[in-house]
Write a protein that holds these residues in place. Structure first.
Motif, short mmCIF file in Angstrom:
data_model
loop_
_atom_site.label_atom_id
_atom_site.label_comp_id
_atom_site.label_asym_id
_atom_site.label_seq_id
_atom_site.Cartn_x
_atom_site.Cartn_y
_atom_site.Cartn_z
N LEU A 57 1.22 44.80 47.40
CA LEU A 57 2.43 45.54 47.07
C LEU A 57 2.79 46.46 48.22
N SER A 58 4.07 46.63 48.40
CA SER A 58 4.55 47.54 49.43
C SER A 58 5.57 48.49 48.83
N CYS A 59 5.55 49.71 49.32
CA CYS A 59 6.52 50.72 48.90
C CYS A 59 7.24 51.21 50.14
N ALA A 60 8.53 50.94 50.19
CA ALA A 60 9.36 51.40 51.30
C ALA A 60 10.01 52.72 50.90
N VAL A 61 9.81 53.72 51.73
CA VAL A 61 10.25 55.09 51.41
C VAL A 61 11.35 55.53 52.36
N SER A 62 12.37 56.17 51.84
CA SER A 62 13.42 56.74 52.68
C SER A 62 13.88 58.05 52.08
N GLY A 63 14.41 58.91 52.95
CA GLY A 63 14.96 60.17 52.49
C GLY A 63 13.99 61.33 52.44
N ILE A 64 12.73 61.10 52.79
CA ILE A 64 11.75 62.18 52.84
C ILE A 64 10.88 62.00 54.08
N ILE A 65 10.20 63.08 54.44
CA ILE A 65 9.23 63.00 55.54
C ILE A 65 7.92 62.54 54.95
N LEU A 66 7.65 61.27 55.07
CA LEU A 66 6.51 60.68 54.36
C LEU A 66 5.19 61.36 54.70
N SER A 67 5.05 61.82 55.92
CA SER A 67 3.76 62.32 56.38
C SER A 67 3.25 63.54 55.62
N ILE A 68 4.13 64.27 54.94
CA ILE A 68 3.68 65.47 54.22
C ILE A 68 3.42 65.20 52.74
N GLN A 112 19.40 61.08 50.13
CA GLN A 112 18.96 60.48 48.87
C GLN A 112 17.56 59.88 49.06
N VAL A 113 16.67 60.24 48.17
CA VAL A 113 15.30 59.75 48.26
C VAL A 113 15.20 58.42 47.53
N GLN A 114 14.57 57.45 48.20
CA GLN A 114 14.36 56.15 47.58
C GLN A 114 12.94 55.68 47.83
N LEU A 115 12.32 55.19 46.77
CA LEU A 115 11.04 54.50 46.86
C LEU A 115 11.27 53.12 46.26
N VAL A 116 11.06 52.10 47.05
CA VAL A 116 11.34 50.73 46.60
C VAL A 116 10.09 49.89 46.73
N GLU A 117 9.58 49.46 45.57
CA GLU A 117 8.39 48.62 45.56
C GLU A 117 8.76 47.15 45.70
N SER A 118 7.87 46.40 46.29
CA SER A 118 8.06 44.95 46.40
C SER A 118 6.69 44.28 46.43
N GLY A 119 6.67 42.97 46.23
CA GLY A 119 5.44 42.22 46.35
C GLY A 119 4.80 41.81 45.04
N GLY A 120 5.38 42.23 43.93
CA GLY A 120 4.81 41.85 42.64
C GLY A 120 5.04 40.37 42.34
N GLY A 121 4.41 39.91 41.28
CA GLY A 121 4.60 38.52 40.89
C GLY A 121 3.49 38.05 39.97
N LEU A 122 3.43 36.74 39.82
CA LEU A 122 2.43 36.09 38.98
C LEU A 122 1.30 35.56 39.85
N VAL A 135 3.24 47.00 35.14
CA VAL A 135 4.27 47.38 36.11
C VAL A 135 3.64 48.43 37.01
N TYR A 136 3.74 48.20 38.31
CA TYR A 136 3.14 49.10 39.29
C TYR A 136 4.23 49.96 39.92
N TYR A 137 3.95 51.26 39.97
CA TYR A 137 4.91 52.24 40.47
C TYR A 137 4.36 52.97 41.69
N CYS A 138 5.24 53.23 42.61
CA CYS A 138 4.92 54.04 43.78
C CYS A 138 5.35 55.48 43.49
N ASN A 139 4.56 56.42 43.95
CA ASN A 139 4.82 57.84 43.71
C ASN A 139 4.63 58.63 44.98
N ALA A 140 5.51 59.59 45.20
CA ALA A 140 5.40 60.50 46.33
C ALA A 140 5.40 61.92 45.79
N LYS A 141 4.46 62.74 46.24
CA LYS A 141 4.34 64.10 45.71
C LYS A 141 3.87 65.04 46.79
#
Length: 119
Positions: A20-31, A1-11, A92-98
């Protein structure tokens, strides 16, 4: 299961910084080309910047000189350092992997994290 989880937002106040940080799992990030997008209320989602698999970086003009994208393939994370924040950066800030393998495109999104710049 692929997950991209953003954190670090706020006022934050105008002129301040957030990371902001995006933690990625379920894919080979390097490609993957990783990107940060944002969507303000009533507006379309827009590209903030991208970092390719060979770490070529591009930014939209409005954030050049203020935002910095980085990636750590070993830690499966992609960060967005935002400095000199302005009220118009509120979104709202979104992380994207493509990536594209042969003729097939693989693309994933995170759920987003709210950034509010206000005094």
């Amino acid at each position: 299961q692929v997950q991209l989880v953003e954190s670090g937002g706020g006022l934050v106040q105008p002129g301040g910084s957030l990371r902001l940080s995006c933690a990625v799992s379920g894919i080979i990030l390097s490609i993957y080309t990783m990107g940060w997008y944002r969507q303000a209320p009533g507006k379309q989602r827009e590209l903030v910047g991208t970092i390719t698999s060979d770490s070529t970086i591009n930014y939209t003009d409005s954030v050049k000189g203020r935002f910095v994208i980085s990636r750590d393939n070993a830690k499966n994370t992609v960060d967005l350092q935002m400095n000199s924040l302005k009220p118009e950066d509120t979104a709202v800030y979104y992380c994207n992997a493509k990536t594209k393998v042969i003729s097939r495109t693989f693309e994933y999104w995170g759920q987003g994290t709210q950034v509010t710049v206000s005094s």
